[in-house]
Design a protein around this motif. Structure first.
Motif, short mmCIF file in Angstrom:
data_model
loop_
_atom_site.label_atom_id
_atom_site.label_comp_id
_atom_site.label_asym_id
_atom_site.label_seq_id
_atom_site.Cartn_x
_atom_site.Cartn_y
_atom_site.Cartn_z
N GLY A 68 33.87 51.27 38.72
CA GLY A 68 33.95 50.60 37.36
C GLY A 68 35.41 50.58 36.91
N THR A 69 36.17 51.25 37.24
CA THR A 69 37.71 51.47 37.07
C THR A 69 38.48 50.91 38.26
N ILE A 70 38.19 51.22 39.26
CA ILE A 70 39.30 50.91 40.56
C ILE A 70 38.19 51.00 41.71
N GLY A 71 38.07 50.00 42.76
CA GLY A 71 37.50 49.99 43.95
C GLY A 71 38.53 50.55 45.01
N SER A 72 38.15 50.51 46.19
CA SER A 72 38.92 50.75 47.32
C SER A 72 38.92 49.60 48.34
N VAL A 73 40.11 49.30 48.56
CA VAL A 73 40.44 48.04 49.51
C VAL A 73 40.16 48.33 50.90
N PRO A 74 39.18 47.48 51.53
CA PRO A 74 38.78 47.74 52.85
C PRO A 74 40.01 47.57 53.76
N ALA A 75 40.07 48.55 54.85
CA ALA A 75 41.21 48.70 55.85
C ALA A 75 41.83 47.30 56.36
N PRO A 76 40.75 46.25 56.71
CA PRO A 76 41.32 45.13 57.38
C PRO A 76 41.99 44.50 56.17
N VAL A 77 41.74 44.59 55.19
CA VAL A 77 42.34 43.73 54.05
C VAL A 77 43.73 44.18 53.80
N LEU A 78 43.81 45.67 53.74
CA LEU A 78 45.14 46.35 53.67
C LEU A 78 46.04 45.88 54.47
N ALA A 79 45.48 45.75 55.79
CA ALA A 79 46.63 45.29 56.92
C ALA A 79 46.90 43.89 56.74
N LEU A 80 45.97 43.28 56.42
CA LEU A 80 46.24 41.66 56.16
C LEU A 80 47.28 41.70 55.04
N LEU A 81 47.25 42.35 54.03
CA LEU A 81 48.15 42.30 52.84
C LEU A 81 49.40 42.84 53.03
N ARG A 82 49.54 43.65 53.91
CA ARG A 82 50.99 44.14 54.56
C ARG A 82 51.52 43.24 55.32
N SER A 83 50.72 42.62 56.36
CA SER A 83 51.35 41.45 56.98
C SER A 83 52.06 40.54 56.26
N ALA A 84 51.07 40.01 55.50
CA ALA A 84 51.59 38.79 54.62
C ALA A 84 52.80 39.04 53.77
N ASP A 85 52.99 40.35 53.30
CA ASP A 85 54.15 40.66 52.49
C ASP A 85 55.28 40.77 53.37
N VAL A 86 55.08 41.25 54.70
CA VAL A 86 56.24 41.36 55.69
C VAL A 86 56.46 39.71 56.25
N ASP A 87 55.56 39.11 56.48
CA ASP A 87 55.98 37.52 56.67
C ASP A 87 56.81 36.92 55.65
N PHE A 88 56.30 37.19 54.41
CA PHE A 88 57.04 36.40 53.18
C PHE A 88 58.67 36.83 53.13
N ALA A 89 58.68 38.36 53.34
CA ALA A 89 60.01 38.84 53.49
C ALA A 89 60.84 38.53 54.53
N ARG A 90 60.29 37.95 55.64
CA ARG A 90 61.05 37.67 56.87
C ARG A 90 61.30 35.94 56.57
#
Length: 462
Positions: A68-90
């Motif tokens: 009700g305060t915060i959930g836990s992000v699934p591992a596949p979404v965490l990986a995708l989130l990191r990869s997108a940030d890396v891609d936008f930085a590159r």
């Protein structure tokens, strides 16, 4: 109105996985078949549940019961989130493209039962509540009927409207406990309506005690009186299998980071953008997209539609607010696609089943009167249960007892929960409650461990 092109038909999870493979080493890249590997079917099946639980990186020593305060992000979404940030930085690129979050909006709209022109990805329910309430055409003496059990994210912008514009905010205190009913909640609102009432505002699920408010019934009451409806739906996405058009409401905010288990700093805003008489026959309310760079710098928007077709894309006016965090929208979409694959009805049934079991155990030990949450009327059930763990009446108003309860549950028993506080009808001052909020990654065994631990802690603090 935005549409999904043939180029966009490949899922966000798969496309982001391809990007992930391009920017990360092969031993950490997600396979393009990640969605196909997500289990679907009843979570009551141990094998299915085990596969779903494996998606989450929650510390195995921790029982997380505070979604009700915060959930836990699934591992596949965490990986995708990191990869997108890396891609936008590159490869830095335009943060203001015309199609910002177009695919994410389309996917989320399909998941939640509306059209893309009616939905925007925002920073959370607090952001959504402020945008909606400040965008309504309200002035001095206009009334908003709400409750004392709204989250601060709704109460704060309502108080701004009161202080800034002279809007009258009428707060109702619902009756709590196991025998509360949908009909009496609707009567409470109905009895408060006056000729000056303009808006009915309520929480889809109260964060205080976990009452799932009878949203469709309240919407029908509003239709009878020609009123605008606004729902703080922070706890709806990812917990309930709902249809925004079918609910018949005008506006809703929702969190992406609670039950939907998307990234922190994500949420949705829904703004009804067409008249569908079978769901809501009222004209569209006047609404100003107060945070936007898409509004014309000269002139005005055309009149709102009176039929089934939108006159313009209100969702885009809400979406275009400046430099977007371009990884967050697709990551929220990816979390939503995982939920779609598991089955939203499966998730809702499982979560409500956990809470029904939890209520049984609480009643067995503490009694019915300990519950602040509804029990008898299943229409009001949600994935949160609030109760009073102390027999001594003086402890029920002692906030230090609840701080200590929460602390001992985590430090001594590895259970993360929280306490809430709220007004009780006919009682002076606030009352406190322990709130337990399980989700699809929790098990009955974890609930048994939690109840046994709560029995010990409540006895120690008595």
């Amino acid at each position: 109105m935005e549409t999904t092109t043939a180029h966009d038909t490949e899922s966000a999870v798969v496309r982001m996985a391809r990007a992930n493979a391009a920017v990360r080493s092969s031993d950490t890249a997600l396979p393009a078949s990640v969605l196909a590997d997500i289990p679907s079917g009843p979570l009551e099946d141990p094998a299915t549940w085990a596969r779903v639980r494996s998606l989450f990186t929650i510390d195995p020593e921790l029982v997380h019961l505070n979604v009700g305060t915060i959930g836990s992000v699934p591992a596949p979404v965490l990986a995708l989130l990191r990869s997108a940030d890396v891609d936008f930085a590159r490869r830095p690129r335009d943060p203001y493209p015309p199609t910002t979050f177009a695919e994410a909006r389309a996917a989320l709209a399909a998941a939640y039962g509306c059209d893309p022109d009616e939905l925007a990805v925002v920073q959370g329910a607090a952001d959504g509540n402020a945008r909606i309430l400040n965008g309504l055409d309200l002035g001095e003496g206009d009334e908003v009927i709400t409750t004392t059990h709204e989250c601060y994210t709704a109460q704060a912008p309502l108080n701004i409207l009161r202080n800034r514009r002279g809007v009258v905010v009428k707060k109702l205190t619902p009756r709590l406990g196991p025998d509360q009913s949908a009909e009496e909640i609707v009567r409470m609102f109905a009895d408060a309506i006056t000729p000056r009432t303009k808006v009915l505002q309520w929480a889809g699920v109260t964060f205080t005690v976990g009452t799932a408010m009878p949203t469709r019934m309240l919407a029908e009451l509003a239709h009878e009186h020609g009123l605008i409806t606004m729902v703080d739906g922070a706890h709806l996405p990812g917990q309930f299998d709902f249809d925004l058009h079918g609910l018949g409401i005008d506006f809703l905010s929702g969190s992406g980071a609670k039950y939907q288990c998307g990234p922190m700093g994500t949420g949705i805003v829904y703004a009804r953008n067409k008249v569908l008489p079978e769901h809501n026959p009222l004209p569209l309310p006047e609404f100003w997209p107060v945070i936007t760079l898409w509004y014309p710098i000269d002139g005005a928007l055309p009149p709102r539609t009176t039929g089934r077709e939108p006159t313009y894309d209100i969702g885009t006016y809400l979406q275009k607010t400046g430099s977007a965090d371009l990884s967050r929208g697709p990551a929220l979409q990816a979390a939503s696609e995982i939920w779609d694959r598991i089955g939203r009805a499966n998730i809702q049934r499982y979560v409500l089943g956990l809470c029904s079991y939890l209520k049984e155990r609480i009643v067995d030990h503490w009694g019915r009167d300990a519950l602040f949450s509804p029990l008898d009327d299943e229409r009001l059930h949600s994935g949160m249960v609030a109760f009073q763990p102390f027999a001594d009446p003086s402890h029920a108003v002692d906030v230090s007892k609840f701080f200590e309860f929460e602390k001992r549950m985590e430090e001594q028993h590895g259970v993360n929960l929280r306490f809430t506080f709220f007004p009780v009808r006919g009682v002076e001052g606030e009352r406190f409650a322990v709130r337990v909020a399980p989700h699809l990654y929790n098990s009955v065994a974890e609930l048994d461990h939690t109840v046994d631990a709560m029995i010990k802690v409540s006895a120690e603090l008595s």
